[in-house]
Motif scaffolding. Structure first.
Motif, PDB file in Angstrom:
ATOM      1  N   GLU A 269       7.162  -6.004 -15.037  1.00 23.94           N
ATOM      2  CA  GLU A 269       6.572  -5.237 -13.945  1.00 23.94           C
ATOM      3  C   GLU A 269       6.018  -6.119 -12.841  1.00 23.94           C
ATOM      4  O   GLU A 269       5.759  -7.315 -13.036  1.00 23.94           O
ATOM      5  N   ILE A 270       5.853  -5.507 -11.674  1.00 23.91           N
ATOM      6  CA  ILE A 270       5.165  -6.125 -10.546  1.00 23.91           C
ATOM      7  C   ILE A 270       3.826  -5.418 -10.415  1.00 23.91           C
ATOM      8  O   ILE A 270       3.763  -4.188 -10.368  1.00 23.91           O
ATOM      9  N   ARG A 271       2.756  -6.188 -10.367  1.00 26.28           N
ATOM     10  CA  ARG A 271       1.428  -5.610 -10.207  1.00 26.28           C
ATOM     11  C   ARG A 271       0.938  -5.889  -8.788  1.00 26.28           C
ATOM     12  O   ARG A 271       0.906  -7.025  -8.350  1.00 26.28           O
ATOM     13  N   LEU A 272       0.595  -4.827  -8.067  1.00 23.14           N
ATOM     14  CA  LEU A 272       0.110  -4.968  -6.704  1.00 23.14           C
ATOM     15  C   LEU A 272      -1.401  -5.185  -6.686  1.00 23.14           C
ATOM     16  O   LEU A 272      -2.088  -4.955  -7.689  1.00 23.14           O
ATOM     17  N   SER A 273      -1.921  -5.608  -5.547  1.00 23.66           N
ATOM     18  CA  SER A 273      -3.340  -5.929  -5.432  1.00 23.66           C
ATOM     19  C   SER A 273      -4.234  -4.709  -5.635  1.00 23.66           C
ATOM     20  O   SER A 273      -5.405  -4.852  -5.973  1.00 23.66           O
ATOM     21  N   ASP A 274      -3.681  -3.500  -5.438  1.00 25.06           N
ATOM     22  CA  ASP A 274      -4.478  -2.286  -5.642  1.00 25.06           C
ATOM     23  C   ASP A 274      -4.363  -1.763  -7.078  1.00 25.06           C
ATOM     24  O   ASP A 274      -4.904  -0.704  -7.401  1.00 25.06           O
ATOM     25  N   GLY A 275      -3.659  -2.507  -7.933  1.00 27.71           N
ATOM     26  CA  GLY A 275      -3.519  -2.119  -9.332  1.00 27.71           C
ATOM     27  C   GLY A 275      -2.244  -1.375  -9.656  1.00 27.71           C
ATOM     28  O   GLY A 275      -1.943  -1.144 -10.838  1.00 27.71           O
ATOM     29  N   THR A 276      -1.463  -0.991  -8.649  1.00 29.96           N
ATOM     30  CA  THR A 276      -0.208  -0.268  -8.891  1.00 29.96           C
ATOM     31  C   THR A 276       0.771  -1.138  -9.672  1.00 29.96           C
ATOM     32  O   THR A 276       0.953  -2.314  -9.366  1.00 29.96           O
ATOM     33  N   ALA A 277       1.398  -0.550 -10.685  1.00 25.58           N
ATOM     34  CA  ALA A 277       2.406  -1.254 -11.479  1.00 25.58           C
ATOM     35  C   ALA A 277       3.784  -0.681 -11.154  1.00 25.58           C
ATOM     36  O   ALA A 277       3.998   0.525 -11.233  1.00 25.58           O
ATOM     37  N   ILE A 278       4.703  -1.557 -10.777  1.00 20.90           N
ATOM     38  CA  ILE A 278       6.069  -1.144 -10.450  1.00 20.90           C
ATOM     39  C   ILE A 278       7.012  -1.756 -11.485  1.00 20.90           C
ATOM     40  O   ILE A 278       7.052  -2.988 -11.650  1.00 20.90           O
ATOM     41  N   PRO A 279       7.769  -0.938 -12.209  1.00 20.67           N
ATOM     42  CA  PRO A 279       8.677  -1.463 -13.236  1.00 20.67           C
ATOM     43  C   PRO A 279       9.682  -2.447 -12.641  1.00 20.67           C
ATOM     44  O   PRO A 279      10.209  -2.226 -11.549  1.00 20.67           O
ATOM     45  N   LEU A 280       9.908  -3.527 -13.360  1.00 20.30           N
ATOM     46  CA  LEU A 280      10.836  -4.550 -12.894  1.00 20.30           C
ATOM     47  C   LEU A 280      12.114  -4.467 -13.713  1.00 20.30           C
ATOM     48  O   LEU A 280      12.080  -4.589 -14.942  1.00 20.30           O
ATOM     49  N   PRO A 281      13.260  -4.251 -13.062  1.00 17.38           N
ATOM     50  CA  PRO A 281      14.529  -4.162 -13.798  1.00 17.38           C
ATOM     51  C   PRO A 281      14.836  -5.465 -14.533  1.00 17.38           C
ATOM     52  O   PRO A 281      14.393  -6.550 -14.129  1.00 17.38           O
ATOM     53  N   ARG A 282      15.622  -5.352 -15.560  1.00 18.17           N
ATOM     54  CA  ARG A 282      16.005  -6.537 -16.340  1.00 18.17           C
ATOM     55  C   ARG A 282      16.741  -7.528 -15.439  1.00 18.17           C
ATOM     56  O   ARG A 282      17.620  -7.166 -14.667  1.00 18.17           O
TER      57      ARG A 282
END
Length: 296
Positions: A269-282
């Motif tokens: 995942e990618i974690r943004l500065s506001d805490g949002t987590a974005i799934p990271l593809p394989r």
């Protein structure tokens, strides 16, 4: 039908000093105590429509800019040296620059509470009661546009720059050629921060400065742009991507991420500065990190 238009935002700043006849401004030494956060001031949409002159006179291939630059370092010799390099850079680049030197983080924040329209901050990390990283975090609570350039004698702090979206780290002793290159990038980013996207959504025109966009994701035929407010429009992610710059990275088929908003990247995942987590593809982990490094 939803339409996407790209415009320039004219950003007005309070207490903006009059242009200097010589193209430069005097370097001042300030020392105060106490610190209070403040909000950055921008022109209203009415001021935009009135055609007030933008203090960033952006021309294709470059142009004169009026810049407020702060140099914050508790070492007088380093303060004077860096301020002189910045003054020389502004003169050679054709910019009008007001350069102010501060001897502590507290003295800068005290002045910032009254005048929050700084464009570039060259900030020493190792200082007295408040270090440079702590000060930058305080600043980012109300200002996400000022270009922060850390100056340090140690490389240990580099990882902390993610949290405050630092433009660059300069190692002491600062090399003139390297500083000029980083300041050129800072000026370029300031100009890009003036760019605005206009979305037609829900029967009204919504104005979103590009620098405020944290990420965008897609669901079916609709894209949601996540900025200070979320805007959902009928368009493809590819159409939006064409309107953005190299600060945005395509994460698979479903998301676009503002690289300056990333605080941490893991394999999943990618974690943004506001805490949002974005799934990271394989297989995307190395690509994201490479994009971050290239941007810096």
């Amino acid at each position: 039908r939803n339409r996407l238009c790209l415009h320039r935002k004219r950003a007005g700043r309070k207490n903006c000093p009059a242009p200097s006849r010589t193209g430069e401004r005097e370097i001042r030494e300030l020392s105060f105590l106490e610190a209070y956060p403040d909000w950055v001031c921008f022109l209203s949409l009415f001021a935009l429509a009135s055609g007030e002159k933008n203090r960033y006179n952006d021309k294709k291939g470059g142009g004169m800019m009026e810049l407020r630059i702060a140099v914050c370092d508790d070492a007088e010799e380093d303060r004077t040296y860096v301020s002189g390099l910045v003054k020389d850079w502004a003169a050679q680049a054709g910019h009008q620059a007001e350069i102010t030197a501060f001897s502590s983080a507290e003295s800068f924040l005290f002045r910032y509470a009254e005048e929050s329209d700084y464009d570039i901050l060259l900030l020493d990390i190792e200082m007295g009661a408040m270090d440079g990283v702590t000060m930058a975090k305080e600043l980012r609570k109300s200002n996400d546009t000022v270009q922060i350039i850390f100056i340090t004698g140690y490389s240990d702090y580099i990882s902390e720059g993610y949290e405050v979206a630092a433009l660059h780290y300069l190692m002491k002793p600062v090399k003139e050629e390297k500083l000029r290159s980083v300041l050129d990038r800072a000026a370029e980013k300031i100009t890009k921060n003036e760019r605005v996207l206009h979305f037609e959504s829900g029967g009204e025109m919504v104005r979103v400065p590009i620098y405020q966009i944290r990420y965008a994701d897609v669901l079916g035929n609709y894209v949601t742009v996540h900025a200070r407010t979320d805007v959902t429009v009928k368009m493809t992610l590819g159409e939006l991507e064409k309107q953005l710059d190299e600060c945005f990275y395509r994460v698979g088929r479903s998301a676009l991420v503002n690289l300056t908003q990333i605080s941490r990247v893991t394999k999943t995942e990618i974690r943004l500065s506001d805490g949002t987590a974005i799934p990271l593809p394989r297989g995307a982990y190395e690509g994201v990190n490479r994009a971050i490094i290239n941007m810096r």
